[in-house]
Motif scaffolding. Structure first.
Motif, PDB file in Angstrom:
ATOM      1  N   UNK A 237       0.824  -1.209   0.000  1.00 44.88           N
ATOM      2  CA  UNK A 237       0.000   0.000   0.000  1.00 44.88           C
ATOM      3  C   UNK A 237       0.857   1.258   0.000  1.00 44.88           C
ATOM      4  N   UNK A 238       1.998   1.190   0.679  1.00 50.60           N
ATOM      5  CA  UNK A 238       2.906   2.340   0.651  1.00 50.60           C
ATOM      6  C   UNK A 238       3.401   2.610  -0.763  1.00 50.60           C
ATOM      7  N   UNK A 239       3.742   1.550  -1.493  1.00 49.99           N
ATOM      8  CA  UNK A 239       4.223   1.712  -2.858  1.00 49.99           C
ATOM      9  C   UNK A 239       3.095   2.149  -3.786  1.00 49.99           C
ATOM     10  N   UNK A 240       1.897   1.630  -3.578  1.00 50.53           N
ATOM     11  CA  UNK A 240       0.743   2.065  -4.370  1.00 50.53           C
ATOM     12  C   UNK A 240       0.502   3.560  -4.164  1.00 50.53           C
ATOM     13  N   UNK A 241       0.642   4.013  -2.928  1.00 52.48           N
ATOM     14  CA  UNK A 241       0.435   5.433  -2.633  1.00 52.48           C
ATOM     15  C   UNK A 241       1.493   6.295  -3.321  1.00 52.48           C
ATOM     16  N   UNK A 242       2.746   5.843  -3.354  1.00 49.34           N
ATOM     17  CA  UNK A 242       3.812   6.604  -4.012  1.00 49.34           C
ATOM     18  C   UNK A 242       3.521   6.743  -5.498  1.00 49.34           C
ATOM     19  N   UNK A 243       3.116   5.649  -6.138  1.00 49.97           N
ATOM     20  CA  UNK A 243       2.798   5.720  -7.563  1.00 49.97           C
ATOM     21  C   UNK A 243       1.560   6.574  -7.814  1.00 49.97           C
ATOM     22  N   UNK A 244       0.592   6.501  -6.912  1.00 42.39           N
ATOM     23  CA  UNK A 244      -0.605   7.312  -7.092  1.00 42.39           C
ATOM     24  C   UNK A 244      -0.316   8.796  -6.987  1.00 42.39           C
ATOM     25  N   UNK A 245       0.547   9.200  -6.034  1.00 44.69           N
ATOM     26  CA  UNK A 245       0.899  10.609  -5.903  1.00 44.69           C
ATOM     27  C   UNK A 245       1.676  11.105  -7.118  1.00 44.69           C
ATOM     28  N   UNK A 246       2.485  10.219  -7.722  1.00 38.88           N
ATOM     29  CA  UNK A 246       3.249  10.586  -8.917  1.00 38.88           C
ATOM     30  C   UNK A 246       2.434  10.434 -10.197  1.00 38.88           C
ATOM     31  N   UNK A 247       1.193   9.958 -10.053  1.00 42.07           N
ATOM     32  CA  UNK A 247       0.294   9.749 -11.198  1.00 42.07           C
ATOM     33  C   UNK A 247       0.875   8.763 -12.203  1.00 42.07           C
ATOM     34  N   UNK A 249      -0.149   5.763 -13.119  1.00 40.53           N
ATOM     35  CA  UNK A 249      -1.330   4.935 -12.900  1.00 40.53           C
ATOM     36  C   UNK A 249      -1.183   3.526 -13.459  1.00 40.53           C
ATOM     37  N   UNK A 250      -0.530   3.377 -14.592  1.00 41.27           N
ATOM     38  CA  UNK A 250      -0.362   2.034 -15.127  1.00 41.27           C
ATOM     39  C   UNK A 250       0.473   1.178 -14.183  1.00 41.27           C
ATOM     40  N   UNK A 251       1.535   1.748 -13.632  1.00 41.90           N
ATOM     41  CA  UNK A 251       2.348   1.011 -12.667  1.00 41.90           C
ATOM     42  C   UNK A 251       1.562   0.749 -11.390  1.00 41.90           C
ATOM     43  N   UNK A 252       0.750   1.698 -10.983  1.00 42.18           N
ATOM     44  CA  UNK A 252      -0.054   1.523  -9.781  1.00 42.18           C
ATOM     45  C   UNK A 252      -1.044   0.375  -9.953  1.00 42.18           C
ATOM     46  N   UNK A 253      -1.704   0.329 -11.098  1.00 36.83           N
ATOM     47  CA  UNK A 253      -2.674  -0.745 -11.343  1.00 36.83           C
ATOM     48  C   UNK A 253      -1.970  -2.090 -11.434  1.00 36.83           C
ATOM     49  N   UNK A 254      -0.790  -2.108 -12.077  1.00 34.33           N
ATOM     50  CA  UNK A 254      -0.032  -3.359 -12.150  1.00 34.33           C
ATOM     51  C   UNK A 254       0.355  -3.850 -10.760  1.00 34.33           C
ATOM     52  N   UNK A 255       0.646  -2.929  -9.861  1.00 33.25           N
ATOM     53  CA  UNK A 255       1.003  -3.317  -8.500  1.00 33.25           C
ATOM     54  C   UNK A 255      -0.206  -3.881  -7.756  1.00 33.25           C
ATOM     55  N   UNK A 256      -1.371  -3.316  -7.989  1.00 35.89           N
ATOM     56  CA  UNK A 256      -2.583  -3.869  -7.376  1.00 35.89           C
ATOM     57  C   UNK A 256      -2.852  -5.265  -7.908  1.00 35.89           C
TER      58      UNK A 256
END
Length: 649
Positions: A237-247, A249-256
């Motif tokens: 979740x910490x890493x998801x939050x970092x990617x979300x703040x940096x926008x 999104x593709x990396x964030x979704x891949x992490x989920x």
């Protein structure tokens, strides 16, 4: 009066303020705050001169048509919601006619409910850590981008038991790799440390580089493949939050998706994703993530629906929140939190007519607006410059309930201070105490800022003395307010003394604390060495520089004619995955032209392009073209003038 300045310090301030001597007033203010020589502050800087529970609620007798003009036509509700999907395009929030999405509706494997939320051992990062709504029922009409410290409030807690030496070694290795460039082998440098990995260490390092998504992602991936450590829902979740703040999104979704495959999927990952998409205006994707919560067994009914509405409301997306409410209110039974979130969305969108309509709809449904609902409407009215209506609602609360709380009074006091009406603010402050409602630190901070903006430093000192006397000492935000007052008056040395006092009290400074002091030294005080000392102190305290920090620091180098250092830190920003800074490119290129490097912007654009940051490369290339065109326009004029001089001779 609630504030009785009776000390010699207050008298000194009054005399200084009367003569306009801000330096003397600042010295007395420092004495009142305790930031003087010998106060026990132990943070060295080079060259620094020494030194809410609910009450019984009552429903009003009816709607309030005199307060807000309400429409006479029924609201238009959109058609039914189609099948859930997540798409990256933003033509409409439901995705009609859109192309391929970021995340397919069945992309995540359905897992059991064993990991529905983060471990209970981390109470600060639980179900309502990001969406503090259903539990706390404390809302503000301020959007997420309006507050300086929102970013800190939405993050997971820092690691409680990480080894500082191990954290320092890992962070030093990552920093060295960033300084070496994109070709450096981060994985080899980390493996050479041979340190035991733990959840606490991972969280501490990720928090240090929370504004640099590229090195954070590489460190996160290395930890997963190094053996002996498996990522937990908290680190994910910490890493998801970092990617979300940096926008990203593709990396964030891949992490989920990876969380689902590893069996670490939790409801907080969905909440972070919804908030990130809403902050970027990707409404369709935010709704798609919400639909995925239900597909994978994480739908908690109306509470999850409220989280989606709050995410939209905090970004001021009133129309979009109303559309989502219209599509889904038949699937969920709206409660008081639902209507409060919808009203908050309209207030943040500055549409008080629709906010009033939501208020009346609540009454028609038989709901009793509590103090949170009243506060949401009052703050919306104040932000919309409808103060008479806000005062009417405030008086109605005192007469018929629910009684105003400390937040209600603080909002009114802050509005008085905003317009410089300090006498009215103090009358409201006294009325608050006479009614049995004791002020908190936020209330005093509003008065500190108000008196400081009106240059009444004697009253600032009196407020500080009263806070200490009543057992309500300043917190981090109050100290930041004092630092801002001093930096705005170009008194950075005094701001540093306040900073040292803040540290001695055990309060952690934020990134904004350092940014204010550093900017004051670079731009106001023109003290290059002290500006660099603040930058070093920020790194020593483990604070990750954000985009604003780099912009201030790079502009400081450019202002002091140090283009080589500025160029180095621009490249470091790009290596961390940040956007190109807003700097004085004219002086930056002119200094390099004087040094014999007129094409530095083109060289920088080429370097950035190799790292894959094409948008930033275009920025540097465009500035290079501008500088080149200016040179072409200047040279012919100089040539013609020389020819005319030769003819005269």
């Amino acid at each position: 009066m609630a504030v009785k300045p009776k000390t010699a310090t207050s008298a000194c301030l009054a005399a200084a303020a009367a003569h306009g001597d801000l330096q003397i007033a600042g010295a007395a203010l420092l004495a009142a705050a305790g930031a003087v020589r010998g106060d026990g502050a132990s943070v060295p800087l080079r060259g620094v001169p020494p030194p809410r529970p609910h009450r019984h609620l009552h429903r009003p007798h009816g709607p309030f048509p005199p307060l807000l003009p309400l429409p006479c036509w029924p609201p238009h509700f959109p058609p039914q919601l189609p099948a859930p999907h997540l798409n990256s395009s933003a033509d409409n929030i439901w995705g009609e006619g859109s192309g391929a999405g970021l995340l397919r509706s069945r992309a995540l494997p359905v897992i059991s409910a064993r990991s529905r939320s983060l471990p209970a051992a981390s109470p600060a990062w639980g179900r309502n850590a990001l969406f503090r709504f259903a539990g706390s029922r404390c809302l503000s009409t301020s959007t997420s981008s309006a507050s300086e410290d929102d970013d800190e409030g939405d993050l997971p807690p820092k690691a409680p038991s990480s080894d500082p030496e191990h954290v320092g070694r890992v962070c030093a290795a990552i920093a060295d790799v960033i300084a070496a460039g994109a070709d450096a082998n981060l994985e080899a440098a980390l493996s050479a440390l041979s340190l035991p990995l733990s959840e606490a260490l991972m969280l501490a390092v990720l928090d240090r580089f929370k504004h640099a998504h590229k090195p954070s992602r590489r460190f996160f991936q290395w930890a997963a493949t190094s053996g002996g450590f498996a990522h937990t829902p908290l680190t994910y979740c910490k890493m998801v939050h970092i990617h979300g703040k940096a926008r990203q999104f593709e990396t964030m979704v891949a992490l989920v998706q990876e969380m689902g495959k590893e069996g670490a999927l939790c409801i907080d990952a969905f909440k972070i994703s919804i908030k990130s998409f809403a902050a970027a205006g990707e409404i369709k994707n935010a709704v798609g993530v919400f639909e995925m919560m239900k597909v994978h067994g994480f739908d908690d009914g109306v509470d999850s629906f409220n989280c989606l509405l709050v995410a939209l409301a905090q970004e001021g997306l009133g129309k979009e929140a109303a559309q989502v409410f219209g599509r889904m209110h038949d699937r969920y039974t709206p409660d008081l939190c639902t209507y409060t979130a919808l009203m908050l969305a309209w207030c943040n969108a500055r549409n008080l007519v629709e906010a009033g309509r939501v208020w009346n709809e609540m009454l028609e449904k038989g709901m009793k607006p509590d103090v949170v609902v009243h506060n949401t409407m009052i703050e919306g009215l104040l932000r919309g410059q409808r103060r008479p209506e806000a005062v009417k609602m405030f008086e109605l609360m005192k007469a018929k309930g629910p009684p105003p709380n400390v937040r209600t009074y603080t909002m009114l006091i802050r509005d008085h201070c905003k317009w410089g009406k300090m006498d009215m603010a103090m009358r409201c402050f006294e009325e608050m105490q006479e009614g049995g409602c004791q002020p908190d630190v936020a209330t005093y901070t509003c008065l500190l800022v108000g008196y400081g903006n009106t240059k009444r430093m004697d009253r600032v000192t009196a407020m500080l003395e009263e806070m200490t006397r009543k057992g309500c000492p300043p917190d981090g935000r109050a100290y930041n307010a004092l630092i801002k007052l001093l930096t705005n008056r170009k008194m950075p040395d005094d701001a540093v003394r306040i900073y040292k006092k803040m540290i001695s009290k055990g309060l952690e400074p934020t990134i904004h604390t350092y940014n204010m002091i550093m900017k004051s030294y670079f731009l106001g005080g023109r003290n290059y060495s002290m500006g660099c000392a603040v930058w070093d102190e920020m790194h020593r305290k483990g604070i990750c520089p954000d985009g604003n920090s780099y912009t201030v620091f790079i502009n400081g180098h450019i202002r002091h004619s140090r283009p080589e250092e500025a160029c180095k830190f621009i490249e470091e920003m790009i290596q961390k995955g940040m956007k190109a800074p807003q700097i004085d490119y004219n002086k930056f290129a002119a200094d390099f032209s004087k040094a014999g490097k007129p094409d530095i912007l083109f060289e920088l654009a080429q370097k950035v392009k190799f790292t894959g940051k094409f948008d930033e490369s275009n920025v540097f290339h465009q500035w290079g073209e501008r500088m080149r065109s200016r040179v072409k326009q200047t040279v012919p004029n100089q040539t013609s003038e020389q020819g005319q001089d030769a003819v005269r001779l």
